[in-house]
Design a protein around this motif. Sequence first.
Motif, short mmCIF file in Angstrom:
data_model
loop_
_atom_site.label_atom_id
_atom_site.label_comp_id
_atom_site.label_asym_id
_atom_site.label_seq_id
_atom_site.Cartn_x
_atom_site.Cartn_y
_atom_site.Cartn_z
N ASP A 112 0.19 17.61 -0.79
CA ASP A 112 -0.47 16.77 -1.79
C ASP A 112 0.11 15.37 -1.91
N ASN A 113 0.84 14.93 -0.92
CA ASN A 113 1.31 13.54 -0.99
C ASN A 113 0.14 12.60 -0.70
N GLN A 114 0.34 11.32 -0.99
CA GLN A 114 -0.74 10.33 -0.90
C GLN A 114 -0.78 9.55 0.40
N PHE B 123 0.84 -1.20 0.00
CA PHE B 123 0.00 0.00 0.00
C PHE B 123 0.88 1.25 0.00
N GLY B 124 1.99 1.17 0.70
CA GLY B 124 3.00 2.24 0.67
C GLY B 124 4.33 1.64 0.24
N PRO B 125 5.32 2.48 -0.07
CA PRO B 125 6.63 1.98 -0.47
C PRO B 125 7.36 1.27 0.66
N GLN B 126 8.22 0.31 0.32
CA GLN B 126 9.03 -0.33 1.37
C GLN B 126 10.03 0.68 1.93
N GLY C 115 16.37 1.20 4.31
CA GLY C 115 17.35 2.20 3.92
C GLY C 115 16.75 3.59 3.71
N ILE C 116 15.60 3.82 4.33
CA ILE C 116 14.92 5.10 4.08
C ILE C 116 15.75 6.29 4.58
N VAL C 117 16.51 6.10 5.67
CA VAL C 117 17.35 7.20 6.15
C VAL C 117 18.50 7.37 5.15
N ASN D 202 12.00 7.69 18.29
CA ASN D 202 12.15 6.24 18.37
C ASN D 202 11.96 5.60 16.99
N LEU D 203 10.98 6.07 16.27
CA LEU D 203 10.73 5.53 14.92
C LEU D 203 11.92 5.78 14.00
N VAL D 204 12.46 6.99 14.05
CA VAL D 204 13.62 7.30 13.20
C VAL D 204 14.79 6.41 13.59
N ASP E 256 9.56 -0.34 -7.23
CA ASP E 256 8.34 -1.14 -7.32
C ASP E 256 7.13 -0.44 -6.69
N TYR E 257 7.17 0.87 -6.66
CA TYR E 257 6.05 1.59 -6.06
C TYR E 257 5.69 2.80 -6.92
N ARG E 258 4.40 3.02 -7.09
CA ARG E 258 3.95 4.21 -7.85
C ARG E 258 3.63 5.35 -6.90
N ALA F 170 13.52 10.73 -1.72
CA ALA F 170 12.07 10.52 -1.69
C ALA F 170 11.60 10.01 -3.04
N GLY F 171 10.66 9.09 -3.00
CA GLY F 171 10.05 8.62 -4.24
C GLY F 171 10.96 7.78 -5.09
N ALA F 172 11.88 7.04 -4.48
CA ALA F 172 12.93 6.39 -5.28
C ALA F 172 12.84 4.87 -5.41
N ALA G 76 10.39 15.52 10.60
CA ALA G 76 9.42 16.57 10.26
C ALA G 76 8.25 15.98 9.49
N PHE G 77 8.54 15.04 8.59
CA PHE G 77 7.49 14.40 7.79
C PHE G 77 6.55 13.59 8.67
N LEU G 78 7.11 12.86 9.61
CA LEU G 78 6.26 12.01 10.47
C LEU G 78 5.40 12.87 11.39
N LYS G 79 5.88 14.04 11.71
CA LYS G 79 5.09 14.94 12.53
C LYS G 79 3.92 15.51 11.73
C1 HEC Z 1 -2.51 4.41 5.51
C2 HEC Z 1 -1.26 3.94 4.96
C3 HEC Z 1 0.03 4.53 5.53
C4 HEC Z 1 0.43 4.61 6.84
C5 HEC Z 1 -0.33 4.15 8.09
C6 HEC Z 1 1.75 5.17 6.82
N1 HEC Z 1 2.14 5.45 5.54
FE1 HEC Z 1 3.93 6.20 4.92
N2 HEC Z 1 3.30 6.26 3.01
C7 HEC Z 1 2.08 5.77 2.58
C8 HEC Z 1 1.96 6.03 1.17
C9 HEC Z 1 0.75 5.66 0.29
C10 HEC Z 1 3.16 6.67 0.76
C11 HEC Z 1 3.50 7.20 -0.64
C12 HEC Z 1 3.02 8.65 -0.68
C13 HEC Z 1 3.11 9.31 -2.03
O1 HEC Z 1 3.56 8.72 -3.02
O2 HEC Z 1 2.69 10.48 -2.07
C14 HEC Z 1 3.98 6.79 1.96
C15 HEC Z 1 5.25 7.36 1.99
C16 HEC Z 1 6.10 7.33 3.07
C17 HEC Z 1 7.47 7.76 3.07
C18 HEC Z 1 8.25 8.25 1.87
C19 HEC Z 1 8.87 7.02 1.21
C20 HEC Z 1 9.76 7.26 0.00
O3 HEC Z 1 10.19 6.26 -0.61
O4 HEC Z 1 10.05 8.42 -0.32
C21 HEC Z 1 7.95 7.56 4.33
C22 HEC Z 1 9.34 7.86 4.83
C23 HEC Z 1 6.87 7.03 5.12
N3 HEC Z 1 5.75 6.90 4.32
C24 HEC Z 1 6.97 6.67 6.45
C25 HEC Z 1 5.91 6.23 7.23
C26 HEC Z 1 6.03 5.89 8.63
C27 HEC Z 1 7.32 5.87 9.42
C28 HEC Z 1 4.77 5.56 9.06
C29 HEC Z 1 4.32 5.20 10.48
C30 HEC Z 1 4.49 6.24 11.46
C31 HEC Z 1 3.88 5.67 7.93
N4 HEC Z 1 4.62 6.07 6.83
C32 HEC Z 1 2.52 5.39 7.95
C33 HEC Z 1 1.11 5.15 3.33
C34 HEC Z 1 1.12 5.06 4.71
#
Ligand code: HEC
Length: 116
Positions: free
Chosen positions: A91-93, A42-45, A48-50, A107-109, A59-61, A54-56, A80-83
């Motif tokens: 406009d992210n998804q 549903f979201g990208p794996q 190695g996110i640190v 802790n998450l970071v 296998d994810y759209r 972004a968006g790299a 900052a993003f998690l906050k």
């Molecule tokens: C409801 C589903 C959902 C949850 C819950 C969620 N995310 Fe996401 N996350 C996404 C989606 C979908 C994207 C892709 C967004 C886009 O393309 O605009 C994303 C993108 C990201 C990215 C950017 C990844 C990249 O490759 O650039 C990070 C980092 C991230 N999420 C971290 C987290 C963390 C950490 C949590 C838990 C605190 C979390 N997300 C919770 C759905 C979720």
Amino acid sequence: MLLPAMAAAQGTVQPGDAAAGKVAFKRCASCHQVGPAARGAFGPQLNGIVGRKAGATADYRYSPAMKQSGIVWTEQKLAAFLKSPSEVVPDNQMRFWGIGDERQIANLVAYLRTQR
Ligand code: HEC
């Protein structure tokens, strides 16, 4: 006085506890995978996110907003993003409100840093 989001943006992420972060990651795991078998779901794996751009992942759209954000996920950017996801990448998804608790963010970071 600095607002916490500004403090995060300016590089003062507090040291986190990776074990607690692993527990907190349950909030993310419905959408994100980490570990050897992780893939885009549903979201990208997030392996190695640190330090990753972004968006790299291949296998994810991503949304155009995420792909074109130009962000590199430093610990500060991630915090900052998690906050407040929609403030850092408008406009992210990612359908997630953000986390108010600075300690949980740290802790998450710390946990994500261990997932390579
Ligand atoms: C409801 C589903 C959902 C949850 C819950 C969620 N995310 Fe996401 N996350 C996404 C989606 C979908 C994207 C892709 C967004 C886009 O393309 O605009 C994303 C993108 C990201 C990215 C950017 C990844 C990249 O490759 O650039 C990070 C980092 C991230 N999420 C971290 C987290 C963390 C950490 C949590 C838990 C605190 C979390 N997300 C919770 C759905 C979720």
